[in-house]
Every structure is written in C-alpha cells, then in structure tokens.
Design an enzyme around this catalytic site. Structure first.
Site, short mmCIF file in Angstrom:
data_model
loop_
_atom_site.label_atom_id
_atom_site.label_comp_id
_atom_site.label_asym_id
_atom_site.label_seq_id
_atom_site.Cartn_x
_atom_site.Cartn_y
_atom_site.Cartn_z
N HIS A 1 85.91 32.54 -65.20
CA HIS A 1 86.07 31.91 -66.53
C HIS A 1 85.81 30.40 -66.48
O HIS A 1 86.33 29.66 -67.30
CB HIS A 1 87.47 32.15 -67.11
CG HIS A 1 87.94 33.57 -66.99
ND1 HIS A 1 87.78 34.50 -68.00
CD2 HIS A 1 88.55 34.21 -65.98
CE1 HIS A 1 88.28 35.66 -67.60
NE2 HIS A 1 88.75 35.52 -66.38
N SER B 1 67.33 8.03 -68.70
CA SER B 1 67.37 8.01 -70.16
C SER B 1 66.63 6.76 -70.61
O SER B 1 66.68 5.72 -69.95
CB SER B 1 68.82 7.98 -70.63
OG SER B 1 68.89 7.41 -71.92
N LYS C 1 72.09 6.71 -66.74
CA LYS C 1 71.98 8.17 -66.73
C LYS C 1 70.94 8.73 -65.78
O LYS C 1 69.90 8.13 -65.53
CB LYS C 1 71.71 8.69 -68.14
CG LYS C 1 72.93 8.51 -69.02
CD LYS C 1 72.84 9.38 -70.24
CE LYS C 1 73.11 10.81 -69.91
NZ LYS C 1 73.08 11.65 -71.10
N GLU D 1 67.48 21.98 -66.86
CA GLU D 1 67.59 22.35 -68.27
C GLU D 1 66.36 23.11 -68.74
O GLU D 1 66.45 24.06 -69.52
CB GLU D 1 67.79 21.09 -69.13
CG GLU D 1 69.13 20.42 -68.89
CD GLU D 1 69.22 19.05 -69.54
OE1 GLU D 1 70.09 18.87 -70.38
OE2 GLU D 1 68.41 18.17 -69.21
#
Ligand code: ARG
Length: 469
Positions: A162, A283, A289, A296
């Site tokens: 979970h 970024s 970042k 992704e």
C-alpha cells in the site's frame, strides 16, 4: 487520371481532385509499409529461387529477377528509390520498379503468389526480427538489474505494501523482483518466436496454388521452421502481431511500474536514488530541480503500447476469413509499439545502470515506521511460545508505546517491554534491527542477502543456458 473531376463541395476541401484521390489516400500503405522493403525483397528472392528450382520459371529469368531485386535493395538503402502512393504499397512499388529494370521477366515473379501471402510473409519476418531485438534488449536490462542486485544484496530499504512501510527488505531483493518480471517477458518473447515460426508463403490468395511449388524450400530459405499448414489461416492470421503486442503491453506495464518507483525514489522526500544527468533534466524556471523525465516518459509511453494492442484486437475481431483490407491497419500499430518498446527498454537499461543508490537514506527509511514489528511478533512466537495472534496483540502494544515515546522499537527499554509482557528478555534486541530482520528472512525466495545471492546465481546460469523456462 481524375483531373477533370472536381473535389466534392461538401467534404473534398483538402483533396486536390475527386474521389480517386480520396481512394488513393485511404488505400495507399506505402508511407508506412516501406519499412518492409528488406523482408519483401528477401521473400521475393526466395520465391523466385523456388520457382526456378521447380521448373515453374526459367533459371535465366530467375537470375534477372534476383539481380533486379538486389539493385532495388541498394536503391532503397541509398535513398535513391522513388516511392509512389499511386502504386499503393511496398509490394507493387518494388514490382513496378523491377519491370522498369528487367522488363517482361519481372512479370513472372508473381506466379503462384498473391499479395496476401506476400504481405503475410514480409510482416512475419519483420515481427520475428523485432522479437529477436526485444530478446537481446531484455537480456541487457536483466543484466543491468543483476549487477545492481549483486552490488546491493545486503543494502536495506523499506519494503512497502500500500506504499506504506511494511518490512525491511534488501535493495538487491527488490531488483531481483524486476529480474523475475522481465525474465517472464523474455520467456513470452521466446514462446512467441517459437509459435510464429511458420512460413505463409505459397498460400497464395487463400486456397493454395495449382503450380508445383515447394513450400518447404521457401520456408527453409527464409529461416522459418516449417511452412504453415492451412492456406486460409496463413493469409488471415495476425495472431503473431497480436501476440507481439500483448507481450509488449505486459512488458511496458512492468516498465511503467518501475518508472513509477524511480519517480518516487528520486524525490527529495525519499532520496533513495539519484539519476544520472544523462537520464534527467533541469527545470527552465526552478534551478534546484532535477526531473526524472525519462522515467515519466517510459510511464507515459505505456499508454501507446497498450493502446495499439487494443487497436489491432479491435481491427481483427469482426473479420471473416480470409484476407480483408482491414488487415493493412496492422502495420502502423506494430511498428509504433515496437519502436516505442525498444526505446523504453533501452532508456530503462540506461537509467538502472547509471543510477546511484543512497544507502544511508534507504537504511534510515527501512528502520522507520516500526518496520521490524513482525520480527518482534515472530520472536514472541518462537521464544515465548505465544500463539501468533497473541504475539500480534502484544507487539501492537509495544508499537503504541514506542509511538507515544517517539522512539523506534529497538530503542524501547527492556523494562518498558517487560511491562507489556514479562516473558520478553533482552535477547529480543537481537531481532529488532533492520539488518537482523532481513538476515532472518532466509526462506526460499526471501529477502536475506544470502538468499538474494542465490537468486542472482540462478538467473545468471539460466540466462547463460538461454533457457525459456
Ligand atoms: N498492402 C496490403 C496489406 O498490407 C497488401 C495486401 C493486399 N492484398 C489485397 N488483396 N489487396 O494488407
């Protein structure tokens, strides 16, 4: 041919001329099936050799045909070949050029053959080669995981259910879970090759032919195990394409779960791994970042691969036997699924090999969330003879106390533990650390470093043997 027709006023806006242009636009497949040029030429040369060997055409004609086809092959490979949409598809583009090059002998190539068995053989050859590429790519991915598992057989991390901390595991063990998944994908690839390894060439339009062809000869020349046994099925079957896409979809789904874990692990909050600069991006606005874009995109591209499977299943589901033009729609789906899967596997292999593991962060997280509570309960069963349900209850009270005192289980004092159950002795502290916890789970397939190393040895030897199961 249709200059004198004007395009339809209601719907012909984007067409220069009338219905014939629209027909050509919907009918032509050359823009995508030119990818099959090498397989088409190979198939035609094998077919022509068989026709000469069986005396159906003369040896002189065959030699001209083979020479012409080889010329076309180099024209295509050097970019000199002019593909024409008017000639519809790769088969007719090549045949028309062959006629230009060698004249009437070209017209003999299509004896005892139809575009139906021709496209079936071309496409099978292509899918088989793609499956062989996928095989090699998956082996490389599995090897990348084996190397990581070996280096981190004893590196502890939290195991989750979970996505909540469950029990400590080793990172090596987690890597080996992916080895199992990708090895199943690999065995599906090998099964698929085995099942599709039949040559449809010679089925002709659908009924076979009256010419004395030798289908065993062409099957062998093209590297197939044997000729297919039913001419109707040979030209109407696209199971091999569906099977490729279904194994691709399952594999993509595995890659997507891995991608998701990489995204989570590389967040500053988790900090379990650091992706190499090669597989992350910055970024444009936030200088701090480092984004896991490649992971992704692997996650996202799974949608395409899965979609192509559903697309072709839907194309095929209503088709009567044997060939229908609907089946021309099989190619773009397979080509895109293949290209996408190849890229996904390669990107993942790179990411896995290049990522650095933050053992400190993994270890810290492994010890949080009372991850060794099950070890305490197991100890109570083993050493105090408690039934597991009672041990579960006693452990629950220990967790509650630790929570109240804001410490980990192993930081509770013996007095605290004895106050909960007097049968607890200081030997319990031997099982409450994460290292002791993982070491104790030495059941077959368990997370103990020694067991993980055994799993690694098993897979290394099985890969070397090239075993399917
Ligand atoms: N371009 C066609 C396809 O990909 C080749 C087969 C055409 N056969 C036919 N009977 N029209 O399916």
């Amino acid at each position: 041919m249709n200059e004198n027709k004007t395009s339809n006023q209601m719907w012909g806006g984007r067409f220069a001329s009338g219905p014939a242009a629209i027909m050509e636009a919907i009918n032509a497949s050359i823009s995508f099936d030119k990818k099959l040029y090498a397989q088409d030429i190979r198939g035609s040369i094998a077919h022509s050799e068989m026709l000469a060997e069986t005396g159906i055409i003369s040896r002189e004609d065959q030699e001209q045909i083979a020479h012409g086809l080889n010329t076309i092959l180099s024209e295509i490979e050097s970019g000199k070949f002019e593909f024409s949409a008017q000639l519809e598809d790769i088969h007719m583009n090549i045949e028309a050029r062959l006629a230009e090059l060698i004249g009437p002998a070209a017209g003999r190539l299509h004896t005892a053959r139809s575009r139906n068995d021709q496209v079936a053989v071309d496409f099978r050859l292509w899918v088989k080669e793609e499956l062989q590429r996928t095989d090699a790519a998956l082996v490389a991915l599995i090897e990348a995981f084996l190397a990581k598992a070996e280096a981190h057989a004893a590196t502890v991390m939290p195991g989750f259910t979970h996505l909540q901390t469950a029990q400590p595991v080793t990172f090596g063990h987690h890597c080996m879970a992916y080895v199992e998944m990708f090895a199943r994908d690999l065995s599906r690839v090998r099964d698929a090759i085995e099942r599709m390894d039949e040559s449809p060439l010679g089925a002709a339009a659908l009924a076979g032919t009256g010419f004395p062809i030798d289908r065993h000869m062409t099957a062998k020349a093209l590297g197939f195990r044997e000729p297919s046994r039913n001419s109707i099925d040979s030209v109407s079957d696209r199971d091999f394409a569906l099977e490729f896409m279904s194994l691709a979809a399952i594999c993509a789904t595995h890659l997507s779960r891995l991608a998701e874990e990489i995204v989570i692990w590389s967040t500053p909050q988790f900090g379990f791994i650091r992706l190499s600069d090669q597989f992350s991006t910055g970024s444009s606005i936030m200088p701090q970042k480092k984004n896991p874009d490649a992971a992704e995109l692997v996650r996202a591209k799974t949608g395409r691969v899965n979609g192509h499977l559903i697309g072709l299943l839907t194309v095929m589901k209503g088709l009567p036997l044997a060939y229908s033009k609907d089946m021309q729609e099989d190619k773009e789906a397979v080509f895109d699924a293949a290209e996408t899967l190849d890229l996904m596997v390669a990107a993942m292999t790179g990411m896995v090999s290049d990522m650095t593991i933050n053992e400190q962060a993994m270890k810290k997280a492994a010890g949080s969330g009372y991850s060794t509570a099950t070890d305490l309960a197991d100890w109570l069963v083993r050493e105090a003879g408690m039934p597991f349900r009672e041990a579960h209850h006693v452990t629950g009270r220990a967790v509650a106390l630790a929570e109240q005192k804001k410490v980990s289980l192993e930081k509770l004092s013996l007095e605290d533990l004895k106050a909960i159950d007097e049968r607890i002795t200081d030997a319990v502290f031997g099982v409450l650390s994460v290292n002791a916890s993982v070491k104790s789970r030495a059941s077959f397939g368990g997370t103990a470093p020694a067991e993980v190393r055994r799993q690694i040895r098993y897979w290394r030897s099985r890969l070397k043997r090239g075993a399917r199961r």
